[in-house]
Design a protein around this motif. Structure first.
Motif, PDB file in Angstrom:
ATOM      1  N   THR A 312       0.825  -1.203   0.000  1.00 34.89           N
ATOM      2  CA  THR A 312       0.000   0.000   0.000  1.00 34.89           C
ATOM      3  C   THR A 312       0.864   1.259   0.000  1.00 34.89           C
ATOM      4  O   THR A 312       0.589   2.208  -0.746  1.00 34.89           O
ATOM      5  CB  THR A 312      -0.944  -0.003   1.220  1.00 34.89           C
ATOM      6  N   SER A 313       1.929   1.263   0.792  1.00 33.46           N
ATOM      7  CA  SER A 313       2.754   2.480   0.840  1.00 33.46           C
ATOM      8  C   SER A 313       3.423   2.715  -0.517  1.00 33.46           C
ATOM      9  O   SER A 313       3.487   3.850  -1.001  1.00 33.46           O
ATOM     10  CB  SER A 313       3.783   2.403   1.968  1.00 33.46           C
ATOM     11  N   LEU A 314       3.888   1.632  -1.127  1.00 33.64           N
ATOM     12  CA  LEU A 314       4.503   1.760  -2.459  1.00 33.64           C
ATOM     13  C   LEU A 314       3.480   2.345  -3.444  1.00 33.64           C
ATOM     14  O   LEU A 314       3.769   3.272  -4.205  1.00 33.64           O
ATOM     15  CB  LEU A 314       4.954   0.377  -2.933  1.00 33.64           C
ATOM     16  N   TYR A 315       2.267   1.805  -3.376  1.00 30.88           N
ATOM     17  CA  TYR A 315       1.225   2.236  -4.309  1.00 30.88           C
ATOM     18  C   TYR A 315       0.853   3.702  -4.102  1.00 30.88           C
ATOM     19  O   TYR A 315       0.716   4.466  -5.050  1.00 30.88           O
ATOM     20  CB  TYR A 315      -0.012   1.352  -4.131  1.00 30.88           C
ATOM     21  N   GLU A 316       0.680   4.089  -2.852  1.00 34.72           N
ATOM     22  CA  GLU A 316       0.252   5.463  -2.576  1.00 34.72           C
ATOM     23  C   GLU A 316       1.277   6.456  -3.127  1.00 34.72           C
ATOM     24  O   GLU A 316       0.922   7.483  -3.698  1.00 34.72           O
ATOM     25  CB  GLU A 316       0.100   5.686  -1.063  1.00 34.72           C
ATOM     26  N   ALA A 317       2.554   6.139  -2.937  1.00 32.74           N
ATOM     27  CA  ALA A 317       3.598   7.052  -3.399  1.00 32.74           C
ATOM     28  C   ALA A 317       3.634   7.099  -4.930  1.00 32.74           C
ATOM     29  O   ALA A 317       3.631   8.178  -5.537  1.00 32.74           O
ATOM     30  CB  ALA A 317       4.952   6.607  -2.852  1.00 32.74           C
ATOM     31  N   ALA A 318       3.634   5.919  -5.555  1.00 38.24           N
ATOM     32  CA  ALA A 318       3.728   5.895  -7.019  1.00 38.24           C
ATOM     33  C   ALA A 318       2.489   6.508  -7.659  1.00 38.24           C
ATOM     34  O   ALA A 318       2.578   7.231  -8.661  1.00 38.24           O
ATOM     35  CB  ALA A 318       3.919   4.460  -7.501  1.00 38.24           C
ATOM     36  N   ALA A 319       1.321   6.242  -7.066  1.00 32.47           N
ATOM     37  CA  ALA A 319       0.089   6.770  -7.655  1.00 32.47           C
ATOM     38  C   ALA A 319       0.039   8.294  -7.555  1.00 32.47           C
ATOM     39  O   ALA A 319      -0.471   8.972  -8.452  1.00 32.47           O
ATOM     40  CB  ALA A 319      -1.127   6.154  -6.979  1.00 32.47           C
ATOM     41  N   ALA A 320       0.592   8.847  -6.470  1.00 30.63           N
ATOM     42  CA  ALA A 320       0.608  10.308  -6.338  1.00 30.63           C
ATOM     43  C   ALA A 320       1.454  10.916  -7.460  1.00 30.63           C
ATOM     44  O   ALA A 320       1.061  11.917  -8.085  1.00 30.63           O
ATOM     45  CB  ALA A 320       1.155  10.713  -4.977  1.00 30.63           C
ATOM     46  N   LEU A 321       2.605  10.299  -7.752  1.00 32.55           N
ATOM     47  CA  LEU A 321       3.442  10.829  -8.837  1.00 32.55           C
ATOM     48  C   LEU A 321       2.748  10.641 -10.190  1.00 32.55           C
ATOM     49  O   LEU A 321       2.876  11.467 -11.091  1.00 32.55           O
ATOM     50  CB  LEU A 321       4.806  10.130  -8.851  1.00 32.55           C
ATOM     51  N   PHE A 322       1.997   9.553 -10.320  1.00 32.09           N
ATOM     52  CA  PHE A 322       1.243   9.310 -11.550  1.00 32.09           C
ATOM     53  C   PHE A 322       0.210  10.421 -11.777  1.00 32.09           C
ATOM     54  O   PHE A 322       0.099  10.987 -12.862  1.00 32.09           O
ATOM     55  CB  PHE A 322       0.554   7.945 -11.443  1.00 32.09           C
ATOM     56  N   ILE A 323      -0.516  10.746 -10.717  1.00 35.60           N
ATOM     57  CA  ILE A 323      -1.529  11.809 -10.840  1.00 35.60           C
ATOM     58  C   ILE A 323      -0.837  13.144 -11.143  1.00 35.60           C
ATOM     59  O   ILE A 323      -1.333  13.955 -11.930  1.00 35.60           O
ATOM     60  CB  ILE A 323      -2.367  11.924  -9.538  1.00 35.60           C
ATOM     61  N   ALA A 324       0.326  13.358 -10.536  1.00 31.81           N
ATOM     62  CA  ALA A 324       1.059  14.598 -10.810  1.00 31.81           C
ATOM     63  C   ALA A 324       1.441  14.653 -12.298  1.00 31.81           C
ATOM     64  O   ALA A 324       1.261  15.685 -12.962  1.00 31.81           O
ATOM     65  CB  ALA A 324       2.304  14.676  -9.937  1.00 31.81           C
ATOM     66  N   ASN A 325       1.931  13.565 -12.841  1.00 32.48           N
ATOM     67  CA  ASN A 325       2.264  13.510 -14.263  1.00 32.48           C
ATOM     68  C   ASN A 325       1.047  13.799 -15.126  1.00 32.48           C
ATOM     69  O   ASN A 325       1.110  14.547 -16.102  1.00 32.48           O
ATOM     70  CB  ASN A 325       2.767  12.108 -14.648  1.00 32.48           C
ATOM     71  N   LEU A 326      -0.055  13.183 -14.727  1.00 29.66           N
ATOM     72  CA  LEU A 326      -1.276  13.278 -15.509  1.00 29.66           C
ATOM     73  C   LEU A 326      -1.788  14.717 -15.550  1.00 29.66           C
ATOM     74  O   LEU A 326      -2.299  15.185 -16.565  1.00 29.66           O
ATOM     75  CB  LEU A 326      -2.319  12.383 -14.827  1.00 29.66           C
TER      76      LEU A 326
END
Ligand code: ASP
Length: 409
Positions: A312-326
């Motif tokens: 979950t921690s890995l996902y939360e961090a990566a997903a935040a950067l994904f949304i930032a990219n988007l």
């Protein structure tokens, strides 16, 4: 024909569930035999989860109380605390760094256009939570009327109350010997019932996976393919390389040995997407197959099921950067550090239930000013991603219990 072992039957159930789900995927699911299969799978899968949840509360309560009482007797409790929490923080920090690195290397979302998701985001209303408010509600949730916590299966609050009981049992010594013995016997009794429920595991896991794959919306998966691949790839990297490496370096246990003992729990976590529902199986695996002492397992595993979530921690961090990219936002170093901290807090605060990480994700996004509505983009694919991340969450707890046991020697 020789009787197949439970592990083999679970593996067969997993494969059959995946195949059946994929076969049903293109068919309309509201008529004829596909609808009947989906109905049957929902029923059987739900039953399996209900049975696990029925045993969860008594098992968590007795395991922790008895575990702590027995640890205190060996005056080891302080070290166990230290090693356990130290390992949780360390492994989640590593997981977040892995998520960050992958997001920087593969930059998922850079080539996608946010307008693709506009209507989904507009339909989605979110309430805001700041990290401070989140931390405050987390702390407030620790001390709860135990009867309410038990009735509502509030695992974190049960853990805390059981810790108190365990410590009080030791402080009271001989005087409460009968209560300790009663709890001990009740725990054994519950574990016996867990072993009955495990007979349903192959069928339950098959049913859950059939339903998941048959009813997943594939169109969105296509658009998000790169992001999904990055998340699943890095989560697996953490689970298949880094955690086994930590385990090997500290205890000398080989990944194959670990897998053999742990697979029933890992596959149950994969199918149920719930660390809490998997907990009875996890405890059984570490105590019976990986030979962790009950007092250590009873402490580390229930605590880990709610606090320690590498996936979950890995996902939360990566997903935040994904949304930032988007959304075309560049996060500077300070903001990335904020994401690091909030992702860990979000993982600690997420209960071990399906898609819990999605709820706490809002806080991570808001902490650096990203639009919270963007979780509308992540929600449709979350059921798929939750499978792998829950397995890695549970794996982290099992590895933690083995490492803590080794460090104590
Ligand atoms: N489903 C996860 C678990 O139970 C939590 C989450 O990340 O949603 O461990």
């Amino acid at each position: 024909m020789p009787k197949l072992s439970l592990n083999v039957r679970i593996a067969i159930g997993t494969v059959l569930g995946i195949i059946l789900g994929l076969l049903l995927q293109p068919l309309p699911k509201d008529v004829g035999f596909p609808s009947q299969i989906v109905f049957g799978s929902t029923l059987i899968g739900g039953l399996f989860i209900d049975l696990l949840k029925m045993l969860l509360v008594p098992l968590v309560f007795t395991s922790i109380a008895v575990g702590v009482a027995n640890l205190r007797a060996h005056s080891q409790i302080q070290q166990v605390w230290r090693y356990t929490l130290g390992f949780f923080v360390f492994s989640m920090a590593v997981a977040i760094l892995v998520g960050f690195s992958a997001a920087h290397i593969f930059e998922p979302g850079k080539n996608l256009n946010i307008s693709l998701f506009h209507s989904a985001m507009q339909q989605h209303a979110t309430t805001s939570i700041t990290p401070a408010a989140f931390a405050q509600s987390l702390v407030h949730g620790l001390f709860v009327n135990p009867f309410e916590a038990l009735a509502k299966a509030n695992v974190l609050a049960i853990v805390i109350y059981a810790l108190f009981i365990g410590i009080a049992l030791v402080a009271g010594g001989e005087r409460y010997r009968n209560i300790l013995q009663l709890l001990q016997e009740f725990q054994e009794l519950t574990l016996r019932m867990v072993s009955w429920v495990m007979h349903l595991a192959p069928l339950g896991i098959m049913a859950l996976l059939t339903k998941l794959l048959a009813t997943q919306d594939l169109a969105l998966l296509g658009v998000m393919l790169q992001f999904i691949a990055v998340i699943i790839g890095t989560t697996l990297f953490h689970g298949a390389v880094l955690l086994p490496l930590m385990l090997y370096l500290v205890t000398g246990m080989t990944p194959w040995h670990f897998w053999k003992g742990a697979r029933a729990a890992l596959l149950t976590a994969f199918a149920t997407s719930s660390s809490s529902a998997t907990l009875p199986v996890t405890l059984r695996c570490v105590e019976q197959h990986l030979h962790v002492k009950p007092e250590i397992a009873g402490f580390v595993i229930p605590l880990g099921a709610t606090l320690n979530m590498d996936g979950t921690s890995l996902y939360e961090a990566a997903a935040a950067l994904f949304i930032a990219n988007l959304t075309g936002v560049e996060l500077d170093l300070t903001q990335q550090f904020i994401v690091f901290l909030t992702a860990m807090l979000a993982a600690i605060g997420a209960p071990g239930i399906p898609s819990a990480g999605m709820v706490t994700m809002v806080m991570v996004l808001q902490s650096v000013g990203l639009p919270a509505e963007a979780i509308a983009i992540l929600l449709p694919i979350d059921r798929i991603l939750d499978t792998v991340r829950t397995s890695v969450n549970v794996e982290g707890d099992m590895v933690g219990s083995l490492i803590v046991q080794k460090l104590l020697r």
